[in-house]
Design a protein around this motif. Structure first.
Motif, PDB file in Angstrom:
ATOM      1  N   ASN A  39      -2.022  -0.814   3.805  1.00 39.37           N
ATOM      2  CA  ASN A  39      -1.408  -0.085   2.704  1.00 39.37           C
ATOM      3  C   ASN A  39       0.029   0.342   2.999  1.00 39.37           C
ATOM      4  O   ASN A  39       0.589   1.130   2.261  1.00 39.37           O
ATOM      5  CB  ASN A  39      -2.268   1.131   2.329  1.00 39.37           C
ATOM      6  CG  ASN A  39      -2.524   2.025   3.528  1.00 39.37           C
ATOM      7  OD1 ASN A  39      -2.172   1.696   4.636  1.00 39.37           O
ATOM      8  ND2 ASN A  39      -3.184   3.134   3.282  1.00 39.37           N
ATOM      9  N   SER A  41       4.091  -0.348   3.217  1.00 40.47           N
ATOM     10  CA  SER A  41       5.011  -1.237   2.516  1.00 40.47           C
ATOM     11  C   SER A  41       5.798  -2.070   3.527  1.00 40.47           C
ATOM     12  O   SER A  41       5.938  -1.708   4.694  1.00 40.47           O
ATOM     13  CB  SER A  41       5.977  -0.420   1.664  1.00 40.47           C
ATOM     14  OG  SER A  41       6.853   0.319   2.480  1.00 40.47           O
ATOM     15  N   ASP A  44       8.791  -0.163   5.083  1.00 40.55           N
ATOM     16  CA  ASP A  44       8.479   0.739   6.195  1.00 40.55           C
ATOM     17  C   ASP A  44       8.218  -0.036   7.481  1.00 40.55           C
ATOM     18  O   ASP A  44       8.641   0.373   8.561  1.00 40.55           O
ATOM     19  CB  ASP A  44       7.257   1.596   5.865  1.00 40.55           C
ATOM     20  CG  ASP A  44       7.528   2.584   4.754  1.00 40.55           C
ATOM     21  OD1 ASP A  44       8.711   2.920   4.541  1.00 40.55           O
ATOM     22  OD2 ASP A  44       6.558   3.003   4.096  1.00 40.55           O
TER      23      ASP A  44
END
Length: 106
Positions: A39, A41, A44
């Motif tokens: 989960n 991104s 990141d």
């Protein structure tokens, strides 16, 4: 026949394939991160991979600045002021790169 490259074949080879190899290495670092953190991104993950790469560059800079300085200190042979300045600049640049990358990681 005149050589087309100013650098020569070997330098041209390294100038072409080393950045490409680095790009592949960074791309391969993304794969385990994307598999492990489902989960998260991609932005990141890219930020963390880039920060860790910068931290390793900072570590190399610190080592390249401190190892010759420590060797000259332990061998009791004085070094010139120019080389001592270069060692301190490398050490400072390495510390700055590590601090900036840690700040960007938070």
């Amino acid at each position: 026949m005149q050589n087309l490259s100013v650098l020569g074949f070997t330098s041209l080879f390294y100038a072409t394939f080393l950045p490409l190899l680095l790009l592949v290495f960074v791309g391969l670092l993304f794969i385990p991160c994307l598999i492990h953190a489902r989960n998260a991104s991609a932005m990141d993950i890219g930020r963390s991979v880039t920060c860790y790469l910068f931290m390793s560059v900072g570590t190399v800079l610190i080592l390249s600045g401190s190892i010759p300085w420590a060797f000259s200190l332990l061998s009791l042979q004085p070094t010139s002021m120019e080389s001592m300045t270069v060692f301190l600049v490398l050490l400072g640049a390495g510390v700055a790169v590590i601090l900036l990358s840690k700040r960007a990681l938070k």
